[in-house]
Write an enzyme that holds these catalytic residues in place. Structure first.
Site, PDB file in Angstrom:
ATOM      1  N   GLY A 115      -3.564   1.363  10.199  1.00  0.00           N
ATOM      2  CA  GLY A 115      -3.925   1.687   8.818  1.00  0.00           C
ATOM      3  C   GLY A 115      -5.412   1.970   8.655  1.00  0.00           C
ATOM      4  CE  LYS A 143      -4.413  -1.494   1.854  1.00  0.00           C
ATOM      5  NZ  LYS A 143      -5.439  -1.264   2.878  1.00  0.00           N
TER       6      LYS A 143
HETATM    7  P1  ATR Z   1      -4.948  -2.255  10.336  1.00  0.00           P
HETATM    8  O1  ATR Z   1      -4.324  -2.002   8.990  1.00  0.00           O
HETATM    9  O2  ATR Z   1      -5.973  -3.363  10.332  1.00  0.00           O
HETATM   10  O3  ATR Z   1      -5.446  -1.012  10.983  1.00  0.00           O
HETATM   11  P2  ATR Z   1      -2.602  -2.121  11.960  1.00  0.00           P
HETATM   12  O4  ATR Z   1      -2.142  -0.960  11.160  1.00  0.00           O
HETATM   13  O5  ATR Z   1      -1.626  -3.182  12.338  1.00  0.00           O
HETATM   14  O6  ATR Z   1      -3.773  -2.880  11.227  1.00  0.00           O
HETATM   15  O7  ATR Z   1      -3.314  -1.548  13.295  1.00  0.00           O
HETATM   16  C1  ATR Z   1      -3.845  -2.391  14.265  1.00  0.00           C
HETATM   17  C2  ATR Z   1      -4.519  -1.558  15.338  1.00  0.00           C
HETATM   18  O8  ATR Z   1      -5.060  -2.465  16.306  1.00  0.00           O
HETATM   19  C3  ATR Z   1      -3.551  -0.659  16.112  1.00  0.00           C
HETATM   20  O9  ATR Z   1      -4.250   0.491  16.574  1.00  0.00           O
HETATM   21  C4  ATR Z   1      -3.152  -1.556  17.279  1.00  0.00           C
HETATM   22  O10 ATR Z   1      -2.692  -0.877  18.416  1.00  0.00           O
HETATM   23  P3  ATR Z   1      -1.111  -0.464  18.526  1.00  0.00           P
HETATM   24  O11 ATR Z   1      -0.961   0.771  17.710  1.00  0.00           O
HETATM   25  O12 ATR Z   1      -0.904  -0.248  19.977  1.00  0.00           O
HETATM   26  O13 ATR Z   1      -0.328  -1.638  17.987  1.00  0.00           O
HETATM   27  C5  ATR Z   1      -4.467  -2.200  17.576  1.00  0.00           C
HETATM   28  N1  ATR Z   1      -4.333  -3.464  18.321  1.00  0.00           N
HETATM   29  C6  ATR Z   1      -3.932  -4.655  17.829  1.00  0.00           C
HETATM   30  N2  ATR Z   1      -3.935  -5.592  18.798  1.00  0.00           N
HETATM   31  C7  ATR Z   1      -4.378  -4.968  19.931  1.00  0.00           C
HETATM   32  C8  ATR Z   1      -4.629  -5.392  21.268  1.00  0.00           C
HETATM   33  N3  ATR Z   1      -4.430  -6.660  21.644  1.00  0.00           N
HETATM   34  N4  ATR Z   1      -5.077  -4.482  22.163  1.00  0.00           N
HETATM   35  C9  ATR Z   1      -5.294  -3.194  21.786  1.00  0.00           C
HETATM   36  N5  ATR Z   1      -5.086  -2.726  20.531  1.00  0.00           N
HETATM   37  C10 ATR Z   1      -4.634  -3.603  19.616  1.00  0.00           C
END
Ligand code: ATR
Length: 287
Positions: free
Chosen positions: A134, A71
């Site tokens: 993202g 992307k």
């Molecule tokens: P996407 O493209 O699906 O948004 P990403 O860019 O990896 O995927 O973002 C994942 C989001 O889910 C982030 O906000 C992440 O929080 P962090 O920035 O702290 O990593 C959040 N996330 C993923 N697992 C989590 C968890 N177990 N508890 C809280 N937030 C979580």
């Protein structure tokens, strides 16, 4: 499916692309709209990415979608990028106009379309959004084109929420933006709409919810970008409390409808998205 000399091929590239629903959605649109096109998904190795783009140009492919990890990687190959996609810093769709590659991002607008399709007015609303990855970026930048009054971003990693807030503030929209840590205390009563953009609650983690619904007001509306399971723990909690709620299917479908409109250069009829949402809901229940 009829394929002849005049059929246009479109595709998704990524690695991995396993389990993507894009071919199902786009080919359904082609069939329902009687468009002579076909859509495929290709798993492209990172060291073959440039070859793939050159190949697309060589055969005159009219457009393609990108998923992780491409992307951002596509940006140097583009001749033009739409304003929102530039802000988001990620491209999910490219159109090939006689060799000129134009990139956009339909994820956030796909999410917003759900509000329009359901006659939900965002004017003066206070939104709480969980996540700063993202999906959150796409949705937040799209929200900046609406007339909400407040947007609060909460995230497990506070720095990422702070950075996103700064970027949104730089657009100078009349929207109050705040950032918080997921564990911070804040006044929940005020919010009209809660949006989960994190992967929390997604299979196989379907017993988790990113936030407790304790303390919100009784008119809260809850949206989850997750569509597997169709009803996440967060949405089950919302249902128990009698809140209106939406799962990730409208966003999944609407971003694809906007992709088609970008490629075709015209609007699809409004029924297209409703038909597709019903179809995908049934498809996922039966899968
Ligand atoms: P996407 O493209 O699906 O948004 P990403 O860019 O990896 O995927 O973002 C994942 C989001 O889910 C982030 O906000 C992440 O929080 P962090 O920035 O702290 O990593 C959040 N996330 C993923 N697992 C989590 C968890 N177990 N508890 C809280 N937030 C979580």
């Amino acid at each position: 499916m009829k394929i002849d000399w005049n059929t246009n091929l479109y595709c998704l590239i990524g690695k991995p692309i396993d389990g993507t629903y894009s071919p199902i959605i786009h080919n359904y649109i082609y069939k329902k709209q009687d468009i002579n096109s076909s859509y495929m998904a290709f798993n492209v190795d990172e060291d073959k990415f440039e070859d793939a783009i050159e190949g697309f140009l060589a055969i005159g492919l009219k457009g393609f979608n990108l998923t992780a990890p491409y992307k951002e990687k596509i940006i140097p190959y583009l001749d033009e990028i739409t304003e929102d996609a530039k802000n988001i810093g990620a491209i999910n769709t490219v159109k090939n106009e006689n060799g000129k590659l134009i990139g956009t991002n339909t994820d956030g607008d796909g999410f917003i379309k759900m509000f329009y399709d359901n006659q939900i007015d965002l004017k003066d609303k206070k939104l709480l959004l969980i996540g700063a990855g993202g999906a959150a970026r796409g949705i937040c930048f799209a929200l900046m084109n609406e007339k909400l009054s407040e947007l609060t971003i909460i995230n497990r990693t506070k720095d990422k929420a702070d950075k996103l807030k700064e970027e949104l503030d730089s657009l100078r929209k009349p929207i109050k933006i705040s950032s918080l840590h997921l564990d911070d205390d804040f006044n929940r009563e005020d919010f009209d709409i809660l949006i989960n953009t994190t992967t929390v609650g997604m299979e196989p983690d379907s017993n988790s919810s990113p936030i407790s619904l304790e303390g919100f007001n009784e008119k809260l509306m809850v949206c989850d970008v997750v569509y597997k399971p169709l009803k996440t723990k967060l949405l089950e909690d919302a249902e128990k409390r009698g809140y209106d709620y939406y799962n990730g299917i409208p966003m999944l479908v609407n971003q694809a409808i906007l992709v088609q409109e970008f490629w075709l250069g015209r609007k699809l009829d409004s029924q297209a998205s409703m038909d597709m949402i019903t179809y995908m809901d049934k498809y996922l229940k039966e899968e």
